[in-house]
Scaffold this motif. Sequence first.
Motif, PDB file in Angstrom:
ATOM      1  N   LEU A 131       0.810  -1.220   0.000  1.00  0.00           N
ATOM      2  CA  LEU A 131       0.000   0.000   0.000  1.00  0.00           C
ATOM      3  C   LEU A 131       0.847   1.276   0.000  1.00  0.00           C
ATOM      4  CD1 LEU A 131      -2.578  -1.121   2.713  1.00  0.00           C
ATOM      5  CD2 LEU A 131      -2.907  -1.157   0.243  1.00  0.00           C
ATOM      6  N   ALA A 132       2.142   1.128   0.231  1.00  0.00           N
ATOM      7  CA  ALA A 132       3.003   2.309   0.390  1.00  0.00           C
ATOM      8  C   ALA A 132       2.952   3.193  -0.859  1.00  0.00           C
ATOM      9  CB  ALA A 132       4.434   1.858   0.657  1.00  0.00           C
ATOM     10  N   PRO A 133       2.997   4.531  -0.676  1.00  0.00           N
ATOM     11  CA  PRO A 133       2.922   5.431  -1.841  1.00  0.00           C
ATOM     12  C   PRO A 133       4.084   5.208  -2.809  1.00  0.00           C
ATOM     13  CG  PRO A 133       2.779   6.685   0.225  1.00  0.00           C
ATOM     14  CD  PRO A 133       3.037   5.260   0.610  1.00  0.00           C
ATOM     15  N   ILE A 134       5.300   5.298  -2.302  1.00  0.00           N
ATOM     16  CA  ILE A 134       6.479   5.032  -3.131  1.00  0.00           C
ATOM     17  C   ILE A 134       6.951   3.624  -2.769  1.00  0.00           C
ATOM     18  CG2 ILE A 134       8.854   5.744  -3.671  1.00  0.00           C
ATOM     19  CD1 ILE A 134       6.902   7.928  -4.421  1.00  0.00           C
ATOM     20  N   LYS A 135       7.171   2.805  -3.776  1.00  0.00           N
ATOM     21  CA  LYS A 135       7.563   1.420  -3.484  1.00  0.00           C
ATOM     22  C   LYS A 135       9.086   1.287  -3.380  1.00  0.00           C
ATOM     23  CE  LYS A 135       3.417  -0.476  -3.865  1.00  0.00           C
ATOM     24  NZ  LYS A 135       2.545   0.651  -3.530  1.00  0.00           N
ATOM     25  N   VAL A 136       9.794   1.998  -4.250  1.00  0.00           N
ATOM     26  CA  VAL A 136      11.250   1.822  -4.304  1.00  0.00           C
ATOM     27  C   VAL A 136      11.918   3.187  -4.487  1.00  0.00           C
ATOM     28  CG1 VAL A 136      13.125   0.542  -5.408  1.00  0.00           C
ATOM     29  CG2 VAL A 136      10.769  -0.262  -5.665  1.00  0.00           C
ATOM     30  N   ALA A 137      12.943   3.424  -3.674  1.00  0.00           N
ATOM     31  CA  ALA A 137      13.763   4.623  -3.899  1.00  0.00           C
ATOM     32  C   ALA A 137      15.093   4.173  -4.501  1.00  0.00           C
ATOM     33  CB  ALA A 137      14.001   5.353  -2.582  1.00  0.00           C
ATOM     34  N   VAL A 138      15.537   4.889  -5.517  1.00  0.00           N
ATOM     35  CA  VAL A 138      16.822   4.550  -6.150  1.00  0.00           C
ATOM     36  C   VAL A 138      17.811   5.665  -5.807  1.00  0.00           C
ATOM     37  CG1 VAL A 138      17.985   4.052  -8.321  1.00  0.00           C
ATOM     38  CG2 VAL A 138      15.604   3.332  -7.986  1.00  0.00           C
ATOM     39  N   LEU A 139      18.922   5.274  -5.162  1.00  0.00           N
ATOM     40  CA  LEU A 139      19.827   6.266  -4.572  1.00  0.00           C
ATOM     41  C   LEU A 139      21.280   6.009  -4.993  1.00  0.00           C
ATOM     42  CD1 LEU A 139      18.445   5.703  -0.935  1.00  0.00           C
ATOM     43  CD2 LEU A 139      17.540   7.327  -2.608  1.00  0.00           C
ATOM     44  N   PRO A 140      21.876   6.906  -5.770  1.00  0.00           N
ATOM     45  CA  PRO A 140      23.326   6.761  -5.996  1.00  0.00           C
ATOM     46  C   PRO A 140      24.054   7.126  -4.706  1.00  0.00           C
ATOM     47  CG  PRO A 140      22.502   8.773  -7.000  1.00  0.00           C
ATOM     48  CD  PRO A 140      21.306   8.087  -6.411  1.00  0.00           C
ATOM     49  N   LEU A 141      25.116   6.388  -4.387  1.00  0.00           N
ATOM     50  CA  LEU A 141      25.802   6.637  -3.109  1.00  0.00           C
ATOM     51  C   LEU A 141      26.291   8.087  -3.018  1.00  0.00           C
ATOM     52  CD1 LEU A 141      26.858   5.325  -0.491  1.00  0.00           C
ATOM     53  CD2 LEU A 141      28.970   4.805  -1.725  1.00  0.00           C
ATOM     54  N   LEU A 142      26.838   8.592  -4.129  1.00  0.00           N
ATOM     55  CA  LEU A 142      27.338   9.975  -4.140  1.00  0.00           C
ATOM     56  C   LEU A 142      26.724  10.748  -5.302  1.00  0.00           C
ATOM     57  CD1 LEU A 142      31.106   9.121  -3.548  1.00  0.00           C
ATOM     58  CD2 LEU A 142      29.505  10.048  -1.854  1.00  0.00           C
ATOM     59  N   LYS A 143      26.555  12.049  -5.068  1.00  0.00           N
ATOM     60  CA  LYS A 143      25.871  12.876  -6.060  1.00  0.00           C
ATOM     61  C   LYS A 143      26.790  13.276  -7.219  1.00  0.00           C
ATOM     62  CE  LYS A 143      23.480  17.286  -6.262  1.00  0.00           C
ATOM     63  NZ  LYS A 143      23.187  18.515  -5.553  1.00  0.00           N
ATOM     64  N   ASN A 144      28.079  13.495  -6.873  1.00  0.00           N
ATOM     65  CA  ASN A 144      28.953  14.110  -7.870  1.00  0.00           C
ATOM     66  C   ASN A 144      29.723  13.106  -8.730  1.00  0.00           C
ATOM     67  OD1 ASN A 144      28.123  16.589  -6.960  1.00  0.00           O
ATOM     68  ND2 ASN A 144      29.640  16.556  -5.288  1.00  0.00           N
ATOM     69  N   LYS A 145      29.376  11.860  -8.618  1.00  0.00           N
ATOM     70  CA  LYS A 145      30.086  10.849  -9.428  1.00  0.00           C
ATOM     71  C   LYS A 145      29.168  10.430 -10.577  1.00  0.00           C
ATOM     72  CE  LYS A 145      33.837  10.290  -6.930  1.00  0.00           C
ATOM     73  NZ  LYS A 145      34.983  11.027  -7.413  1.00  0.00           N
ATOM     74  N   GLU A 146      29.508  10.913 -11.750  1.00  0.00           N
ATOM     75  CA  GLU A 146      28.689  10.686 -12.932  1.00  0.00           C
ATOM     76  C   GLU A 146      28.428   9.193 -13.176  1.00  0.00           C
ATOM     77  OE1 GLU A 146      27.120  12.656 -15.084  1.00  0.00           O
ATOM     78  OE2 GLU A 146      26.642  10.945 -16.381  1.00  0.00           O
ATOM     79  N   GLU A 147      29.494   8.358 -12.915  1.00  0.00           N
ATOM     80  CA  GLU A 147      29.317   6.925 -13.186  1.00  0.00           C
ATOM     81  C   GLU A 147      28.258   6.317 -12.258  1.00  0.00           C
ATOM     82  OE1 GLU A 147      31.973   8.522 -12.027  1.00  0.00           O
ATOM     83  OE2 GLU A 147      33.476   7.175 -11.124  1.00  0.00           O
ATOM     84  N   LEU A 148      28.126   6.864 -11.005  1.00  0.00           N
ATOM     85  CA  LEU A 148      27.112   6.345 -10.074  1.00  0.00           C
ATOM     86  C   LEU A 148      25.727   6.880 -10.417  1.00  0.00           C
ATOM     87  CD1 LEU A 148      28.866   6.574  -6.561  1.00  0.00           C
ATOM     88  CD2 LEU A 148      28.704   4.618  -8.097  1.00  0.00           C
ATOM     89  N   THR A 149      25.643   8.190 -10.674  1.00  0.00           N
ATOM     90  CA  THR A 149      24.316   8.766 -10.962  1.00  0.00           C
ATOM     91  C   THR A 149      23.779   8.235 -12.298  1.00  0.00           C
ATOM     92  OG1 THR A 149      25.374  10.709 -11.906  1.00  0.00           O
ATOM     93  CG2 THR A 149      24.662  10.897  -9.630  1.00  0.00           C
ATOM     94  N   GLY A 150      24.694   8.041 -13.274  1.00  0.00           N
ATOM     95  CA  GLY A 150      24.262   7.508 -14.577  1.00  0.00           C
ATOM     96  C   GLY A 150      23.681   6.113 -14.416  1.00  0.00           C
ATOM     97  N   LYS A 151      24.382   5.283 -13.633  1.00  0.00           N
ATOM     98  CA  LYS A 151      23.918   3.907 -13.428  1.00  0.00           C
ATOM     99  C   LYS A 151      22.591   3.916 -12.657  1.00  0.00           C
ATOM    100  CE  LYS A 151      24.671  -0.473 -13.906  1.00  0.00           C
ATOM    101  NZ  LYS A 151      24.676  -1.016 -15.283  1.00  0.00           N
TER     102      LYS A 151
END
Length: 511
Positions: free
Chosen positions: A407-427
Motif C-alpha cells: 500500500l506504500a505510496p512510493i515502493k522503491v527509492a533509487v539512490l546513488p551513493l554519491l551525487k557528484n560521481k557521474e558513473e554512479l548517478t548515470g547507473k
Amino acid sequence: MKNTADYFKNLIAHCKEYGFVFPSSEIYDGLSAVYDYGPYGVMLKNNLRDYWWRAMVQMHENIVGIDAAIFMHPSVWKASGHVDAFNDPLIDNKDSKKRYRADVLIEDYVANKIDAKIDKEIEKAKQRFGDTFDEPMFVATNVRVQEYKQKKENILTRFARAMSTGELADLKNLIDELEIACPESGSRNWTEVRQFNLMFATQMGAVDGDIVYLRPETAQGIFVNFLNVLNTSRQKIPFGIAQTGKAFRNEIVARQFIFRMREFEQMEMQFFVRPGEEMKWYDYWKNKRMLWHKAITPAEKLRFKDHDNLAHYANAAVDIQFEFPFGFKELEGIHSRTDFDLKSHQELSKKKLQYFDPELGESYIPYVVETSVGLDRLFLTCLSNAFTEETLEDGSSRTVLKIHPILAPIKVAVLPLLKNKEELTGKAREVFNMLKTNFICQYDEKDAIGKRYRRQDAIGTPYCITIDFDTLETNTVTLRERDSMGQVRIDINDIVNNLHDKLHISNLLTD
Ligand code: GAP
C-alpha cells in the motif's frame, strides 16, 4: 508514546510536513473539517481504494461496480428518509458556547465513566489473583461490576428509546441526571436538545432553481441504479453493486483530523439477497470484511461493536471499530438494510424495483446487506498503525511509516551513493528507468545516504536501492528493507522479479 494526545498531534504534523494531508484552503486559514491530500497522501489513498475495489469487484464474480453522480433527484432523499430523519441531536453549552452532539456526550459518558470503572475493577482483580484469575467468572459474580453493568444497561435502554422515538427532552434529562459537564468549561449549563439535518443543500440551474443535496452517502446511487445494473449485467441474486465516491455531511462536531469530515469518501457495497436470507449474508459480510481489515491491520486493534440504536432502515447493524489514537471508534459499518430503500423508491417513483427469481418462480423486492467503509478513516487507520518513532541501537532516533509495503505510496527509492560521481548517478538513472515501468519509484541524490534513508522511512518507502562503486564492478546493488533496515546485495537483473514477488497486490488478495 502511542495512544496519547502527543502521538496524535505528531502524526497530524507528520502528515502535513511530508505531503500526506493538508488543511483545505490553508492560505486562508483552512476550512473546518475539510482536508486536501498531498502527493504521497493521494497515492496512499488510491492504493487503499484499489485494494478495496479489487477485493470486492475483482475477487467476486457476483459483484459489479458503478460510479453514480453526486447530485441526485431531490426525491431520492425524501424516499431514503434523509430529508426527514438524517438528523443529529445537538446541544450547546451556554458558558463555553461549544456545540456538542447530545448522543455522543451520553455515549462518551458510558465509555469513560462506566466502562472505564469496570475495566479498573477487572485490572485490580487480575493483579490480586494472578494466574488463577478467571475473568468471565469475576465479571459475572462481582457485585460492584454487576452494579456498573446494570447502570450502563439502564442508561443505554433509555438512550436507545429516546433516539428511536425522537424524544429530545429525554436526552436532555439523561444529560442532566448523569451530571454530564461540558469538557471545555466544566459547566452543566446546557440549552435544550434540538434536531439538526446533516445534508448540505444547494440550488441547481437558474437563480430560483430547485434545491438539490450533496449526497450524504453513496448507497442511494446504487439503489436507484438497481434495475439498470440488473438489466445490463446478467447478475442473479445474490449479487452486489460496489461504488466509491465522495459524500458530504454538515457534521455538528467535526474534530479529530480526518476521522470526522464534512467532505469525505465512502466505499460501499450493497448486496441484494432473497428476503429471509439476509442474516446469513449479514454474518458472511461481517466476517469477510473483518478478514479484509486484518490483512493490513493488527487483529488486536480491531473489534466488532453492535449498534445500540438501529438506523431507520436497518434490522441489524454492527461496526468494525479500530483503536485510533483517541480510542476504539467506528471504521466500517455492516448493515442489514431490509427492503427499506428499494421499497421506498418503488413507492415514490412508481417504478417496479423487483427481481424475478427463476428458482422460486416469483418476484420480490430484494433485501440488502450493506458494507460501508470511509476511505479517509481507513487512511487514518493505516497511518495510526504505521507512524512509529524509534530509538535505534546507536541512540539515534528515526521516524518511520511502517505502511504495508503493497500500500506504500512510493515502493522503491533509487539512490546513488554519491551525487557528484557521474558513473554512479548515470547507473542509478538506468536502474530507475528500468524499475519505473513496474513500480512507483523515486530517484534521490541530494544529501548523505543516511539522511536519504531517513527521508524514505518517513514517507514509508519499503525498499531503497543504493548504487555504489561495487555496482560498477559486479552489476549488483544493495537492497535495504525499511522496517528491519537490513541490507542485502542483489543482481540488478533480479530486482524486478524479487520486488514483484513482494509488492504485487495479489499477495494481499490471496492472504
Ligand atoms: N450507507 C451507510 C452509511 O453511510 P455510516 O455509518 O453513516 O453508514 C459509513 O457511514 C462509513 O462512512 C463510516 O463507518 C465511516 O467510516 C464513514 N464516515 C461517515 N461519516 C464520516 C465523516 N463525517 N467523516 C469521515 N468518514 C465518515
